[in-house]
Design a protein around this motif. Structure first.
Motif, PDB file in Angstrom:
ATOM      1  N   UNK A  95      33.938  10.802  38.350  1.00 21.94           N
ATOM      2  CA  UNK A  95      33.952   9.493  37.697  1.00 21.94           C
ATOM      3  C   UNK A  95      32.798   8.603  38.138  1.00 21.94           C
ATOM      4  N   UNK A  96      32.295   8.768  39.375  1.00 21.21           N
ATOM      5  CA  UNK A  96      31.172   7.941  39.821  1.00 21.21           C
ATOM      6  C   UNK A  96      29.947   8.187  38.943  1.00 21.21           C
ATOM      7  N   UNK A  97      29.624   9.456  38.756  1.00 19.80           N
ATOM      8  CA  UNK A  97      28.456   9.794  37.939  1.00 19.80           C
ATOM      9  C   UNK A  97      28.682   9.427  36.471  1.00 19.80           C
ATOM     10  N   UNK A  98      29.900   9.667  35.965  1.00 21.69           N
ATOM     11  CA  UNK A  98      30.189   9.377  34.565  1.00 21.69           C
ATOM     12  C   UNK A  98      30.014   7.896  34.259  1.00 21.69           C
ATOM     13  N   UNK A 111      35.444   5.673  29.309  1.00 17.81           N
ATOM     14  CA  UNK A 111      34.990   6.804  30.122  1.00 17.81           C
ATOM     15  C   UNK A 111      36.207   7.506  30.712  1.00 17.81           C
ATOM     16  N   UNK A 112      36.284   8.807  30.482  1.00 16.92           N
ATOM     17  CA  UNK A 112      37.293   9.658  31.097  1.00 16.92           C
ATOM     18  C   UNK A 112      36.570  10.682  31.950  1.00 16.92           C
ATOM     19  N   UNK A 113      36.960  10.806  33.223  1.00 14.09           N
ATOM     20  CA  UNK A 113      36.236  11.705  34.123  1.00 14.09           C
ATOM     21  C   UNK A 113      37.144  12.161  35.248  1.00 14.09           C
ATOM     22  N   UNK A 115      38.589  12.705  39.009  1.00  9.29           N
ATOM     23  CA  UNK A 115      38.692  11.910  40.222  1.00  9.29           C
ATOM     24  C   UNK A 115      39.026  12.850  41.376  1.00  9.29           C
ATOM     25  N   UNK A 116      39.470  12.322  42.473  1.00  8.38           N
ATOM     26  CA  UNK A 116      39.726  13.158  43.647  1.00  8.38           C
ATOM     27  C   UNK A 116      40.911  14.096  43.461  1.00  8.38           C
ATOM     28  N   UNK A 117      41.740  13.848  42.437  1.00  7.97           N
ATOM     29  CA  UNK A 117      42.967  14.628  42.269  1.00  7.97           C
ATOM     30  C   UNK A 117      42.966  15.505  41.021  1.00  7.97           C
ATOM     31  N   UNK A 118      42.238  15.103  39.985  1.00  3.82           N
ATOM     32  CA  UNK A 118      42.275  15.819  38.713  1.00  3.82           C
ATOM     33  C   UNK A 118      40.880  16.232  38.278  1.00  3.82           C
ATOM     34  N   UNK A 119      40.714  17.532  38.009  1.00  5.51           N
ATOM     35  CA  UNK A 119      39.471  18.040  37.435  1.00  5.51           C
ATOM     36  C   UNK A 119      39.631  17.998  35.924  1.00  5.51           C
ATOM     37  N   UNK A 120      38.992  17.040  35.287  1.00  7.01           N
ATOM     38  CA  UNK A 120      39.254  16.747  33.879  1.00  7.01           C
ATOM     39  C   UNK A 120      38.519  17.729  32.960  1.00  7.01           C
TER      40      UNK A 120
END
Length: 475
Positions: A95-98, A111-113, A115-120
């Protein structure tokens, strides 16, 4: 009936909006900026790919302004944005880069990206898109087979650089509204990426053979040829690695930004795959040569890695390392053929190539002074150019002094019937060094003096004259 502009347009990031993979890029940024954290990668990965991406993104800053964006797709998105269409960036990237990309482009409403818990990715991305849009229809632009579930659920499909198999599937299973092609990197692109023209530097491997006048000896000639190929494969693997580590710097450089990985012509994942293949080729060839050659080859690789990962950003150490790398080619030639090297040859090599390395840095600093580049993280300031010019010319002229002392040594009388002719090499080398530095001070030098010399008519004439002098002295 739902109109096209009332349907949200969902866009993937890696391989679609940008011609690269942000996870791989960020991993190489981490390797460059915080190499000690590479030891933590396995631990992060054990906690899931999402955690891996998040940990890397927290430590590796990407220059999103200079990413290789898909210009055709950007033009299409800009046009749709002007029509008032809702555009969503949905990516498996962190999400940081997105959010940084979205902020830079100013095209996306949402923006959907990861995070530390989910690989979207895959079904998780589809679920996130449906939740965001309240199950309303959407169109989807992407490039990879991982996106099939989302394409199947979309109203219309936009294929961006998709493979032939993906295109066939999408054509039969979805409604393809648009195709944005990506020109694949062919053999010429790989030749450019592997820097096959740089293999010309490996002719230094043949110097011990030439100096010993054993060029017609079949056994030593074959050994030298094998060493040449092994060194070329190893060097190409390092060039690929260096380009992957230096992506951000190269993209800000007026010339290097056109390199295959920096421009996005070749996927960075392909470069990662090619590196171990080239290393394996070099290792297999080394098995058929003396063990000392393998040791020199391994030393060259370690020194080159050290140079790529940090030494090239340390002033003066960088140019000394380059001189050592060139000299190691001579040592490799002697190790492969079993021909001992003289002190004079090694001293000449260090002085000469130190001078050329400094000419290389001066050429780069000339671009810095003109504002064409920021300097690419090198350990020099623009005002260092005068000091480098002084040091570089001194090293070049020192090589001529070494050559003159060698000519006066007993080795010459043992190897040449007319050693007096060898003295003519001194003015030739002196002229060539002066020419190189005159071109450098005029700002006419390229970023690689060796390649410049191979293409420069004056340098070619010097090489031809020097070869004629050596032949005349030997006959």
């Amino acid at each position: 009936m739902t109109q096209g502009r009332d349907v949200a347009l969902v866009v993937d990031l890696d391989g679609t909006l940008v011609h690269t993979d942000l996870l791989i890029e960020s991993a190489f940024v981490l390797a460059r900026e915080r190499p000690h954290n590479l030891l933590r990668l396995p631990g992060w990965l054990r906690r899931g790919k999402a955690r891996l991406k998040d940990e890397i993104a927290a430590r590796a800053e990407l220059d999103v302004a200079h990413l290789p964006y898909n210009r055709e797709l950007l033009d299409f998105l800009t046009q749709e944005k002007r029509l008032g269409r809702r555009i969503v960036l949905a990516t498996a990237a962190n999400h940081r880069y997105a959010h940084q990309v979205a902020h830079h482009l100013e095209l996306f409403d949402d923006v959907l990206a990861s995070d530390a818990h989910t690989n979207l990715s895959g079904e998780d991305k589809l679920a996130a898109v449906r939740e965001l849009l309240d199950d309303a229809p959407f169109d989807y632009a992407a490039d990879h087979d991982d996106d099939r579930a989302i394409w199947a659920a979309a109203r219309e499909t936009i294929l961006v650089g998709a493979t032939a198999s993906t295109d066939r599937w999408a054509t039969s299973e979805t409604r393809v509204a648009r195709r944005i092609e990506r020109e694949p990197g062919g053999a010429r692109t790989w030749i450019k990426a592997m820097r096959l023209y740089q293999w010309s530097k490996n002719v230094l491997i043949f110097v011990p053979l030439l100096a010993s006048h054993d060029l017609l000896d079949g056994r030593t000639l074959v050994a030298a040829v094998l060493a040449f190929i092994a060194y070329g494969a190893l060097a190409s693997s390092v060039y690929l690695l260096n380009d992957l580590v230096d992506l951000a710097d190269d993209r800000r450089h007026p010339n290097k930004r056109h390199r295959p990985f920096a421009s996005g012509t070749l996927p960075v994942a392909h470069g990662v795959a090619a590196i171990p293949i080239l290393l394996l080729i070099a290792a297999v060839i080394a098995v058929f040569l003396p063990p000392l050659f393998g040791a020199v080859l391994a030393t060259y690789y370690v020194v080159t890695l050290a140079y790529s990962m940090g030494l090239k950003r340390v002033a003066l150490i960088d140019v000394l390392t380059l001189a050592i790398l060139y000299t190691l080619r001579l040592i490799a030639g002697g190790a492969a053929t079993g021909i001992p090297l003289s002190f004079w040859l090694l001293a000449l090599s260090m002085s000469l190539f130190l001078s050329l390395a400094m000419a290389k840095r001066c050429a780069e600093l000339t671009l810095v002074q003109s504002g064409q580049t920021s300097g690419g993280g090198r350990g020099y300031a623009a005002f260092d150019i005068d000091a480098l010019k002084s040091l570089g010319t001194a090293a070049g002229y020192a090589s001529v002094v070494v050559l003159a002392l060698y000519i006066n040594s007993p080795d010459i009388t043992e190897n040449y019937r007319h050693p007096v002719f060898i003295w003519l090499l001194c003015p030739v080398v002196l002229y060539w060094i002066s020419r190189i530095w005159l071109k450098t001070m005029r700002g006419e030098m390229t970023d690689d003096p060796i390649v410049f010399a191979a293409r420069d008519t004056g340098s070619r004439i010097c090489i031809a004259v020097g070869a004629a002098i050596v032949v005349a002295a030997a006959l």
